[in-house]
Design a protein around this motif. Structure first.
Motif, PDB file in Angstrom:
ATOM      1  N   PRO A  85       0.809  -1.235   0.000  1.00 31.47           N
ATOM      2  CA  PRO A  85       0.000   0.000   0.000  1.00 31.47           C
ATOM      3  C   PRO A  85       0.836   1.276   0.000  1.00 31.47           C
ATOM      4  CG  PRO A  85      -0.911  -1.587   1.544  1.00 31.47           C
ATOM      5  CD  PRO A  85       0.404  -2.128   1.105  1.00 31.47           C
ATOM      6  N   ALA A  86       2.098   1.196   0.438  1.00 32.19           N
ATOM      7  CA  ALA A  86       2.951   2.387   0.480  1.00 32.19           C
ATOM      8  C   ALA A  86       3.727   2.591  -0.812  1.00 32.19           C
ATOM      9  CB  ALA A  86       3.929   2.277   1.652  1.00 32.19           C
ATOM     10  N   LEU A  87       3.506   1.709  -1.789  1.00 24.25           N
ATOM     11  CA  LEU A  87       4.247   1.795  -3.044  1.00 24.25           C
ATOM     12  C   LEU A  87       3.388   2.389  -4.148  1.00 24.25           C
ATOM     13  CD1 LEU A  87       5.909  -1.755  -2.992  1.00 24.25           C
ATOM     14  CD2 LEU A  87       6.900   0.404  -2.195  1.00 24.25           C
ATOM     15  N   TYR A  88       4.044   2.831  -5.205  1.00 25.78           N
ATOM     16  CA  TYR A  88       3.325   3.295  -6.383  1.00 25.78           C
ATOM     17  C   TYR A  88       2.648   2.105  -7.059  1.00 25.78           C
ATOM     18  CZ  TYR A  88       5.765   7.769  -6.040  1.00 25.78           C
ATOM     19  OH  TYR A  88       6.234   8.985  -5.610  1.00 25.78           O
ATOM     20  N   GLU A  89       1.600   2.413  -7.826  1.00 25.50           N
ATOM     21  CA  GLU A  89       0.849   1.346  -8.491  1.00 25.50           C
ATOM     22  C   GLU A  89       1.745   0.535  -9.425  1.00 25.50           C
ATOM     23  OE1 GLU A  89      -2.978   0.790 -11.485  1.00 25.50           O
ATOM     24  OE2 GLU A  89      -2.642   2.703 -10.466  1.00 25.50           O
ATOM     25  N   LYS A  90       2.636   1.208 -10.169  1.00 25.74           N
ATOM     26  CA  LYS A  90       3.514   0.488 -11.082  1.00 25.74           C
ATOM     27  C   LYS A  90       4.509  -0.388 -10.323  1.00 25.74           C
ATOM     28  CE  LYS A  90       6.845   4.300 -11.510  1.00 25.74           C
ATOM     29  NZ  LYS A  90       7.530   5.202 -12.461  1.00 25.74           N
ATOM     30  N   GLU A  91       4.852   0.006  -9.092  1.00 30.28           N
ATOM     31  CA  GLU A  91       5.745  -0.799  -8.268  1.00 30.28           C
ATOM     32  C   GLU A  91       5.031  -2.019  -7.709  1.00 30.28           C
ATOM     33  OE1 GLU A  91       8.738   2.687  -6.601  1.00 30.28           O
ATOM     34  OE2 GLU A  91       6.886   2.229  -5.518  1.00 30.28           O
ATOM     35  N   ARG A  92       3.738  -1.870  -7.421  1.00 25.18           N
ATOM     36  CA  ARG A  92       2.984  -3.001  -6.889  1.00 25.18           C
ATOM     37  C   ARG A  92       2.829  -4.111  -7.919  1.00 25.18           C
ATOM     38  NH1 ARG A  92      -0.265   1.137  -4.338  1.00 25.18           N
ATOM     39  NH2 ARG A  92      -1.907   0.930  -5.896  1.00 25.18           N
ATOM     40  N   LYS A  93       2.954  -3.758  -9.202  1.00 21.52           N
ATOM     41  CA  LYS A  93       2.839  -4.763 -10.252  1.00 21.52           C
ATOM     42  C   LYS A  93       4.065  -5.671 -10.313  1.00 21.52           C
ATOM     43  CE  LYS A  93      -0.097  -1.855 -13.198  1.00 21.52           C
ATOM     44  NZ  LYS A  93      -0.206  -1.158 -14.510  1.00 21.52           N
ATOM     45  N   HIS A  94       5.123  -5.303  -9.578  1.00 16.50           N
ATOM     46  CA  HIS A  94       6.361  -6.073  -9.610  1.00 16.50           C
ATOM     47  C   HIS A  94       6.417  -7.110  -8.505  1.00 16.50           C
ATOM     48  CE1 HIS A  94       8.306  -2.359 -11.711  1.00 16.50           C
ATOM     49  NE2 HIS A  94       7.565  -3.077 -12.537  1.00 16.50           N
ATOM     50  N   ALA A  95       5.293  -7.479  -7.943  1.00 15.57           N
ATOM     51  CA  ALA A  95       5.259  -8.421  -6.824  1.00 15.57           C
ATOM     52  C   ALA A  95       5.909  -9.747  -7.187  1.00 15.57           C
ATOM     53  CB  ALA A  95       3.820  -8.641  -6.369  1.00 15.57           C
ATOM     54  N   LYS A  96       5.551 -10.290  -8.354  1.00 16.90           N
ATOM     55  CA  LYS A  96       6.085 -11.591  -8.762  1.00 16.90           C
ATOM     56  C   LYS A  96       7.596 -11.538  -8.927  1.00 16.90           C
ATOM     57  CE  LYS A  96       1.888 -13.191 -11.077  1.00 16.90           C
ATOM     58  NZ  LYS A  96       1.285 -13.640 -12.369  1.00 16.90           N
ATOM     59  N   ILE A  97       8.084 -10.439  -9.499  1.00 22.40           N
ATOM     60  CA  ILE A  97       9.527 -10.298  -9.695  1.00 22.40           C
ATOM     61  C   ILE A  97      10.240 -10.213  -8.343  1.00 22.40           C
ATOM     62  CG2 ILE A  97      11.339  -8.816 -10.634  1.00 22.40           C
ATOM     63  CD1 ILE A  97       9.407  -7.942 -12.789  1.00 22.40           C
ATOM     64  N   PHE A  98       9.647  -9.440  -7.423  1.00 21.31           N
ATOM     65  CA  PHE A  98      10.241  -9.290  -6.096  1.00 21.31           C
ATOM     66  C   PHE A  98      10.312 -10.629  -5.373  1.00 21.31           C
ATOM     67  CE2 PHE A  98       9.150  -8.948  -1.554  1.00 21.31           C
ATOM     68  CZ  PHE A  98      10.313  -8.356  -1.081  1.00 21.31           C
ATOM     69  N   ILE A  99       9.208 -11.354  -5.361  1.00 25.12           N
ATOM     70  CA  ILE A  99       9.160 -12.631  -4.645  1.00 25.12           C
ATOM     71  C   ILE A  99      10.098 -13.651  -5.285  1.00 25.12           C
ATOM     72  CG2 ILE A  99       7.676 -14.575  -4.025  1.00 25.12           C
ATOM     73  CD1 ILE A  99       5.362 -12.547  -3.824  1.00 25.12           C
ATOM     74  N   PHE A 100      10.083 -13.718  -6.617  1.00 31.92           N
ATOM     75  CA  PHE A 100      10.941 -14.686  -7.314  1.00 31.92           C
ATOM     76  C   PHE A 100      12.410 -14.364  -7.086  1.00 31.92           C
ATOM     77  CE2 PHE A 100      13.508 -15.762 -11.048  1.00 31.92           C
ATOM     78  CZ  PHE A 100      13.330 -17.139 -11.086  1.00 31.92           C
ATOM     79  N   THR A 101      12.794 -13.097  -7.270  1.00 33.80           N
ATOM     80  CA  THR A 101      14.198 -12.707  -7.130  1.00 33.80           C
ATOM     81  C   THR A 101      14.685 -12.887  -5.701  1.00 33.80           C
ATOM     82  OG1 THR A 101      13.911 -11.073  -8.896  1.00 33.80           O
ATOM     83  CG2 THR A 101      15.872 -10.871  -7.511  1.00 33.80           C
ATOM     84  N   SER A 102      13.893 -12.434  -4.728  1.00 34.84           N
ATOM     85  CA  SER A 102      14.285 -12.550  -3.322  1.00 34.84           C
ATOM     86  C   SER A 102      14.394 -14.009  -2.900  1.00 34.84           C
ATOM     87  CB  SER A 102      13.280 -11.818  -2.433  1.00 34.84           C
ATOM     88  OG  SER A 102      13.218 -10.449  -2.755  1.00 34.84           O
ATOM     89  N   SER A 103      13.448 -14.827  -3.347  1.00 36.07           N
ATOM     90  CA  SER A 103      13.481 -16.256  -3.011  1.00 36.07           C
ATOM     91  C   SER A 103      14.694 -16.924  -3.635  1.00 36.07           C
ATOM     92  CB  SER A 103      12.198 -16.943  -3.482  1.00 36.07           C
ATOM     93  OG  SER A 103      11.062 -16.390  -2.858  1.00 36.07           O
ATOM     94  N   LEU A 104      14.963 -16.588  -4.903  1.00 37.30           N
ATOM     95  CA  LEU A 104      16.106 -17.176  -5.594  1.00 37.30           C
ATOM     96  C   LEU A 104      17.412 -16.824  -4.890  1.00 37.30           C
ATOM     97  CD1 LEU A 104      17.292 -18.701  -8.020  1.00 37.30           C
ATOM     98  CD2 LEU A 104      17.321 -16.525  -9.260  1.00 37.30           C
ATOM     99  N   LEU A 105      17.579 -15.549  -4.522  1.00 39.41           N
ATOM    100  CA  LEU A 105      18.795 -15.127  -3.829  1.00 39.41           C
ATOM    101  C   LEU A 105      18.926 -15.827  -2.478  1.00 39.41           C
ATOM    102  CD1 LEU A 105      18.777 -11.294  -4.588  1.00 39.41           C
ATOM    103  CD2 LEU A 105      20.390 -12.988  -5.464  1.00 39.41           C
ATOM    104  N   PHE A 106      17.814 -15.952  -1.762  1.00 41.11           N
ATOM    105  CA  PHE A 106      17.848 -16.615  -0.457  1.00 41.11           C
ATOM    106  C   PHE A 106      18.246 -18.076  -0.590  1.00 41.11           C
ATOM    107  CE2 PHE A 106      15.730 -19.037   2.949  1.00 41.11           C
ATOM    108  CZ  PHE A 106      16.322 -18.449   4.059  1.00 41.11           C
ATOM    109  N   PHE A 107      17.643 -18.773  -1.544  1.00 40.80           N
ATOM    110  CA  PHE A 107      17.960 -20.189  -1.734  1.00 40.80           C
ATOM    111  C   PHE A 107      19.401 -20.375  -2.213  1.00 40.80           C
ATOM    112  CE2 PHE A 107      13.201 -20.796  -2.452  1.00 40.80           C
ATOM    113  CZ  PHE A 107      13.008 -21.240  -1.149  1.00 40.80           C
ATOM    114  N   LEU A 108      19.890 -19.458  -3.057  1.00 39.13           N
ATOM    115  CA  LEU A 108      21.296 -19.514  -3.465  1.00 39.13           C
ATOM    116  C   LEU A 108      22.211 -19.330  -2.258  1.00 39.13           C
ATOM    117  CD1 LEU A 108      21.305 -17.483  -6.818  1.00 39.13           C
ATOM    118  CD2 LEU A 108      21.630 -19.948  -6.534  1.00 39.13           C
TER     119      LEU A 108
END
Length: 271
Positions: A122-145
């Motif tokens: 809710p504190a992000l811009y609308e265009k930033e909220r659309k990047h949820a999948k990228i954020f979750i995928f990238t963060s998860s990938l880095l964590f698992f690496l």
């Protein structure tokens, strides 16, 4: 695009949302921890206690690398002189529960990120909220690496170091189960979270708390800290220390690059 009006929710409403985030995340961790119960024999014998055997993948790979570099058997590990013992009445029970919870946390990490994203979106811009999948995928990938790096590099190097270090031949290494498991937990979680550095730097730069100039200015200090960490968790040979240090330096450089990109985009938006 305007941000969502955060005034729609009071401070107590935010605390309530945070409470439910923690509750749902805890439930997810417990569910995954319970699931690991059915593979607990494999989890403990083959995975967690795997680095205590000379046949572990990392030790074999290092031995092969030693031969390829012409070092003969200089970094080959054929024996680890120590035993692991339990010295507390409920020691194995406590370790079993905590290690299952650790496995549950690792497996449920993507879901926890999704819950966190819902909380901050809710504190992000609308265009930033659309990047949820990228954020979750990238963060998860880095964590698992990071977890893989901690398991296959940091833990074996730490085990090898403490197993081969001796102040006297009269002293026999008999490590407690709690100390070994504590080292495993610390190595895996610390590595996983360290690999999240690019994501953390991204948000800190967005908030204006960090700049690429700041990261570049203190680059030499970061290198020294990374080399010290590599020296602590590895045997006293250049090859092992380099293998640990290089990925950490790459992560730091990637963080600087991300900070530069975010900082330039902020400047363009402010023009």
């Amino acid at each position: 695009m305007a941000k969502k009006n955060l005034g729609e929710m009071s401070f107590l409403d935010h605390l309530e949302e945070l409470r439910w985030l923690l509750v749902r995340s805890t439930i997810a961790i417990c569910i995954m921890a319970f699931a690991t119960y059915f593979i607990s024999d494999y989890l403990f014998d083959d995975i967690i206690l795997g680095p205590t055997r000379p046949t572990f993948f990392t030790y074999v790979w290092f031995c092969d690398l030693s031969h390829q570099l012409g070092f003969a058997d200089s970094i080959c590990i054929t024996k680890l002189n120590f035993i692991i013992q339990n010295t507390e009445m409920e020691g194995q029970v406590n370790i079993f529960v905590w290690m299952c919870l650790l496995a549950g946390f690792i497996l449920s990490f993507p879901y926890i990120l999704w819950e966190l994203w819902k909380f901050i979106s809710p504190a992000l811009y609308e265009k930033e909220r659309k990047h949820a999948k990228i954020f979750i995928f990238t963060s998860s990938l880095l964590f698992f690496l990071g977890v893989i790096f901690g398991y296959y590099v940091v833990i074996p190097m730490s085990v090898n170091f403490v197993a081969t270090f001796s102040i006297s031949e009269m002293v026999i290494n008999q490590f407690t189960l709690d100390s070994y498991m504590g080292m495993v937990k610390t190595s895996i979680l610390a590595s996983g979270l360290f690999f999240e550095l690019p994501i953390i730097i991204y948000f800190l730069t967005k908030l204006g708390l960090v700049t690429p100039e700041f990261l570049r200015k203190y680059w030499k200090y970061a290198v020294v800290i990374i080399l010290i960490i590599a020296a602590i968790v590895t045997p006293p040979d250049v090859v092992s220390q380099t293998i640990v240090a290089i990925p950490m330096l790459i992560i730091y450089e990637v963080s600087i690059l991300i900070s530069k990109i975010v900082y330039k985009n902020k400047l363009k938006e402010n023009v």
